[in-house]
Motif scaffolding. Structure first.
Motif, PDB file in Angstrom:
ATOM      1  N   GLU B  85      34.906  39.098  43.896  1.00 64.42           N
ATOM      2  CA  GLU B  85      35.566  39.881  44.944  1.00 64.42           C
ATOM      3  C   GLU B  85      37.027  39.474  45.034  1.00 64.42           C
ATOM      4  O   GLU B  85      37.387  38.326  44.782  1.00 64.42           O
ATOM      5  CB  GLU B  85      34.855  39.695  46.292  1.00 64.42           C
ATOM      6  N   PRO B  86      37.881  40.460  45.411  1.00 59.96           N
ATOM      7  CA  PRO B  86      39.297  40.117  45.548  1.00 59.96           C
ATOM      8  C   PRO B  86      39.508  39.243  46.778  1.00 59.96           C
ATOM      9  O   PRO B  86      38.834  39.429  47.792  1.00 59.96           O
ATOM     10  CB  PRO B  86      39.974  41.475  45.736  1.00 59.96           C
ATOM     11  N   THR B  87      40.413  38.296  46.687  1.00 63.97           N
ATOM     12  CA  THR B  87      40.750  37.497  47.865  1.00 63.97           C
ATOM     13  C   THR B  87      41.813  38.223  48.683  1.00 63.97           C
ATOM     14  O   THR B  87      42.413  39.194  48.222  1.00 63.97           O
ATOM     15  CB  THR B  87      41.329  36.122  47.476  1.00 63.97           C
ATOM     16  N   LEU B  88      42.058  37.736  49.865  1.00 67.89           N
ATOM     17  CA  LEU B  88      43.219  38.181  50.621  1.00 67.89           C
ATOM     18  C   LEU B  88      44.471  37.723  49.888  1.00 67.89           C
ATOM     19  O   LEU B  88      44.422  36.799  49.073  1.00 67.89           O
ATOM     20  CB  LEU B  88      43.219  37.557  52.023  1.00 67.89           C
ATOM     21  N   HIS B 386      45.099  42.752  52.715  1.00 65.87           N
ATOM     22  CA  HIS B 386      43.956  42.970  51.831  1.00 65.87           C
ATOM     23  C   HIS B 386      44.472  43.553  50.521  1.00 65.87           C
ATOM     24  O   HIS B 386      45.338  44.413  50.529  1.00 65.87           O
ATOM     25  CB  HIS B 386      42.972  43.961  52.450  1.00 65.87           C
ATOM     26  N   GLN B 387      43.893  43.092  49.414  1.00 70.48           N
ATOM     27  CA  GLN B 387      44.319  43.598  48.110  1.00 70.48           C
ATOM     28  C   GLN B 387      43.346  44.656  47.610  1.00 70.48           C
ATOM     29  O   GLN B 387      42.163  44.362  47.441  1.00 70.48           O
ATOM     30  CB  GLN B 387      44.361  42.461  47.091  1.00 70.48           C
ATOM     31  N   THR B 388      43.860  45.848  47.366  1.00 69.65           N
ATOM     32  CA  THR B 388      43.018  46.894  46.786  1.00 69.65           C
ATOM     33  C   THR B 388      43.181  46.871  45.269  1.00 69.65           C
ATOM     34  O   THR B 388      44.129  46.280  44.752  1.00 69.65           O
ATOM     35  CB  THR B 388      43.456  48.285  47.286  1.00 69.65           C
ATOM     36  N   ARG B 389      42.279  47.538  44.574  1.00 69.75           N
ATOM     37  CA  ARG B 389      42.529  47.786  43.157  1.00 69.75           C
ATOM     38  C   ARG B 389      43.730  48.721  43.067  1.00 69.75           C
ATOM     39  O   ARG B 389      44.007  49.473  44.005  1.00 69.75           O
ATOM     40  CB  ARG B 389      41.293  48.431  42.508  1.00 69.75           C
TER      41      ARG B 389
END
Lengths: 162, 727
Positions: B85-88, B386-389
């Motif tokens: 999962e992407p981190t903040l 938040h990081q999106t794709r």
């Protein structure tokens, strides 16, 4: 803008939306039906990111008013695997890892599905012609060709042999 | 910097934020029920699934898959138990989190492995206590701990709580695996989001949705740098669904000024259409004089006048040229380029209780936090990102204008989540462009045909004698750095355009002009470009570079040159004509950028209508000792090659009239299409004893001169301007 109630069949399910008659199907899908798989790229039919199937034909949903889509069978990426051609393509897309950023790939898969529906064994030239309306900024084109060939059960050509 | 120091340079554990292993970071991520956090990157589920946080922005370069591979390797997991999962975005915990400069691999190769190894050590300590044995008697494999003497085996999950209570070991001292024991690194792994992409799942910034979300469309000053003189939104605000029209500063004009209006409505379609009802007058007098025509005239005048700045000066070029047996001169140029990411710029924000929450497709989200905090006058720690794709980056999203803008709209409409989205014309006209450039070259050969003098007058854009962003030029550009008599002079022209980094910044353009001109020199010397490169690179050694920048090792360069010549069976640029007598040719290019070495060969055919068809490309690269994810590495090179061919072959250029960019869409700013790419792109990596380096960029630059050189070989036409156009 005239509001209307439109009966759509999306991925074999009937849905009804009340909206502006000239609102593009793209934005009805994304904003009103909460189906974000169909992507906005240019809004002018030049990139193919918004491609969906209308009665099995690839159309640009950004150029298709919802009123023109009513009464037709619409297939989006969320329902692409319900078609055998779509299911095979999606399998191959995963197996050879076609996407890079992935943003164009919904449109690519639906254009490829329309291609195989019309032409189950396309030649290399027919694959290129059928897919030429779909831009991939990451330029994953060699794998798009390969995935289509594999889904059509044509000889595998990787494009990366020395 | 020598290669040895470079190797050590990558080892700095401080590249992970100091807080990465701190207790607070574990608490911050302890949201998954039943999953126990061991550090900021790793949580262990009761089902023995291991959730790995992937810290860097994913733009299609595969980093979201690759960084967890490094952690999973040292943690001794089986790949199928890994959940990514992407981190903040939070550089205090995660260190640098940007997608740029092909830096993610060199900067994370050791730190991510250390994070995994540290967690493994904590699990071993906990298991040793639990079983009452020495930690040294335990082994790990596939997410399980075993004690051979007693025959006991248990999953990591059994020790997760105990491990979480262990003191984290010193990252710099934790033992790492010998590469011979790698079981994940070096194995091809499918992209973490590939399945979700084929399902149409909401992954991208544009897909962010939440209850009550409202939408903004932008009206930005047509001429970059212009500001709003006055506006009237009265009619637009009467439209059904329109909520507000908010003036914002895109971070391009002076504080207190506004250059953009954001029309906010209950749907983006409504907002976009309501723009036509807003009346704006712009203060744009200062931008009127900037145009493509003016720049071309400026470059011509600069060439006539000679350089403003002596940028590099070795020996006495004038004397060396006067004594040369042969001199060669040529002028080259290339245009401004937009990025054209397929996902238009967008960002979502929500302001509540004096704090800002952001969902951003940004390549440098922590820079965005700084820019946004400064614009709003708030503290960086009051912004959660938040990081999106990301639907394509290519450098465009290293700039955070969309974040700064949405933050101002969110603050103006507190409590309401709002997403702004550019349309395609906004995206092409309000980019941060690859700057155009012009080069006037003079080179001298001695009687033996060796290159002995080299001069470049470079014209690009700058202010007060300094280049603007991405318009800089290395004073150590090869071959300037190897010749006793060589120089680079510079003239900077003014522009109102904002410039920025485009994949392989500076290199994408400089490679074209330098390797094309080197091909001209080779022709004049009666040899081919690979041979001229061998001679000019000389014996294997470190070549002079900007202090602190990666070193160019001539031996590594020569090895990839030999490598590609072998792959393509290089015998020079001449090829036999096609079956219908079509002209064919082959070109070569080499370039070193972002620590990577690439040599490439392009075969082309001139088809009916005087069009160029690229038949095949070979690429040989050296990015160090280890290809971490082979399938992705091959794909990165193929994509970069196609992108470079696009810059050469299709009519890609950004032109300006009265300060305003003219491109509207993909009709007048085309991208390369499937019909235009070659059938084959062969890729080979040479393994060398250097630490692994990045691959997003270095394979792109050499293909552009290789294409131009192939066109020369086929037609005799030397094309010195991008995009390449046959007469």
């Amino acid at each position: 803008m005239s509001q209307g109630k439109f009966a759509l069949t999306i991925n074999r399910k009937p849905v009804s939306v009340t909206t502006d008659a000239d609102k593009p199907l793209l934005w009805v899908l994304r904003e009103e039906l909460k189906m974000p798989g169909t992507k906005f790229g240019c809004g002018q039919g030049l990139c193919g990111a918004c491609t969906v199937l209308l009665d099995g034909q690839a159309v640009r949903s950004c150029q298709t008013p919802v009123s023109a889509a009513a009464g037709h069978k619409i297939t989006t990426i969320e329902g692409a695997t319900a078609l055998p051609q779509g299911a095979k393509l999606v399998d191959m897309w995963r197996e050879i890892d076609v996407p890079q950023c992935g943003y164009c790939q919904a449109g690519q898969i639906l254009s490829a599905t329309a291609l195989l529906l019309a032409n189950p064994k396309p030649s290399d030239e027919e694959i290129d012609a059928g897919m030429n309306g779909n831009l991939c900024r990451c330029a994953t084109y060699l794998r798009i060709r390969r995935a289509i060939r594999k889904a059509a059960e044509l000889a595998d050509v990787t494009g990366d042999a020395a | 910097m020598s290669a040895v120091i470079d190797r050590r340079g990558f080892m700095a554990a401080s590249l992970v934020g100091a807080g990465a292993l701190a207790f607070e970071a574990r608490i911050a991520l302890a949201e998954t029920p039943g999953a126990v956090p061991l550090n900021a990157f790793i949580r262990i589920g009761a089902d023995n699934k291991v959730i790995i946080g992937s810290k860097n922005p994913e733009i299609g370069q595969g980093i979201r898959t690759m960084l967890p591979m490094l952690i999973a390797e040292e943690l001794d997991l089986s790949w199928d138990q890994v959940v990514i999962e992407p981190t903040l975005a939070n550089d205090k915990i995660y260190g640098v989190q940007s997608a740029g400069g092909s830096n993610s691999t060199p900067n994370n190769w050791l730190p991510m492995r250390q994070v995994g190894a540290a967690a493994r050590a904590m699990i071993l300590s906990a298991a040793a206590k639990e079983w009452g044995v020495g930690a040294a008697s335990l082994t790990t494999a596939a997410g399980k701990v075993s004690h051979a003497a007693s025959g006991r085996t248990a999953p990591y999950a059994a020790f997760a709580r105990g491990a979480a209570g262990e003191t984290a070991p010193d990252l710099a001292k934790v033992a790492l695996k010998d590469p011979s024991r790698f079981s994940i690194i070096g194995q091809s792994k499918i992209g973490v989001d590939t399945v979700a992409i084929t399902q149409g799942k909401p992954l991208f910034g544009i897909d962010v949705d939440m209850p009550g979300l409202i939408h903004g469309a932008i009206i930005k000053a047509p001429a970059h740098g212009a500001t709003i003189a006055s506006h009237d939104a009265g009619t637009a605000l009467k439209r059904k669904g329109v909520i507000a029209v908010v003036p914002v500063n895109s971070n391009s004009v002076a504080p207190g000024k506004f250059d953009t209006l954001v029309v906010v409505a209950d749907s983006w379609w409504t907002a976009k259409n309501a723009r036509e009802a807003v009346k704006v007058t712009w203060d744009d007098a200062a931008q009127q004089g900037f145009s493509t025509e003016a720049y071309d005239k400026g470059a011509a005048a600069a060439f006539a006048a000679g350089p403003q700045i002596a940028h590099a000066k070795n020996g006495d070029v004038a004397k060396a040229l006067a004594g040369a047996a042969k001199t060669i001169t040529a002028d080259y140029s290339y245009p401004f380029l937009a990025h054209g990411t397929l996902e238009p710029q967008n960002c979502t924000g929500r302001w509540a209780d004096g704090k800002l929450e952001i969902w951003a497709p940004s390549q440098a989200p922590n820079n965005g936090r700084n820019d946004t905090a400064a614009m709003l006058g708030i503290k960086g720690e009051d912004i959660t990102i938040h990081q999106t794709r990301i639907g394509g980056g290519f450098g465009r999203r290293l700039i955070n204008d969309y974040m700064v803008m949405v933050a101002q709209v969110a603050k103006a409409l507190p409590g309401k989540p709002v997403k702004i989205l550019f349309d395609r014309t906004d995206d092409l006209r309000h980019d941060y462009y690859r700057p155009a450039g012009w080069h006037r070259f003079t080179a001298g050969l001695d009687a033996k045909g060796d290159l002995v003098a080299f001069r470049d007058h470079f014209v690009s854009f700058g202010k007060d004698g300094k280049p603007i962003r991405a318009a800089e030029m290395s004073p150590f550009e090869f071959p300037v750095n190897v010749l006793a008599d060589s120089e680079i002079g510079i003239t900077y022209l003014p522009t109102n355009l904002a410039t920025g980094w485009l994949r392989a910044p500076t290199s994408n353009a400089v490679s074209f002009v330098y390797q094309s001109f080197m091909d001209e020199i080779a022709q004049a010397a009666g040899i081919d470009l690979p041979e001229l490169m061998r001679r000019t690179l000389g014996a294997p050694r470190d070549l002079a570079v900007v202090p602190g920048r990666p070193v160019l090792h001539s031996g590594r360069a020569r090895a990839v040159i030999e490598g590609v010549c072998k792959m393509a069976n290089w015998q020079g640029g001449k090829l036999t004509p096609g079956p219908k007598g079509e002209k064919r040719g082959r070109g070569f290019g080499f370039y070193f950028s972002h620590r990577g070495y690439f040599a490439e060969v392009v075969d082309i055919t001139i088809t009916e209508g005087n069009n160029v068809r690229v038949d095949k490309v070979w690429a040989c690269g050296d990015i160090g000792s280890q290809i971490i994810n082979p399938i992705n590495a091959r794909h990165q090179v193929q994509g970069a090659v196609n992108e470079g061919l696009g810059q050469g072959m299709v009519e890609q250029k950004i032109e300006q009239v009265k300060g305003v960019v003219q491109a509207e869409s993909f009709g007048d700013f085309p991208l390369i299409r499937i019909e235009q790419v070659p059938r084959e792109i062969a890729v080979q990596f040479l393994k060398t004893d250097y630490p692994p380096t990045g691959l997003g960029e270095p394979s792109l630059p050499p293909v552009i001169p290789a294409l131009a050189n192939a066109i020369f070989a086929a037609t005799g036409q030397r094309l010195r301007q991008l995009p390449l156009k046959l007469a």
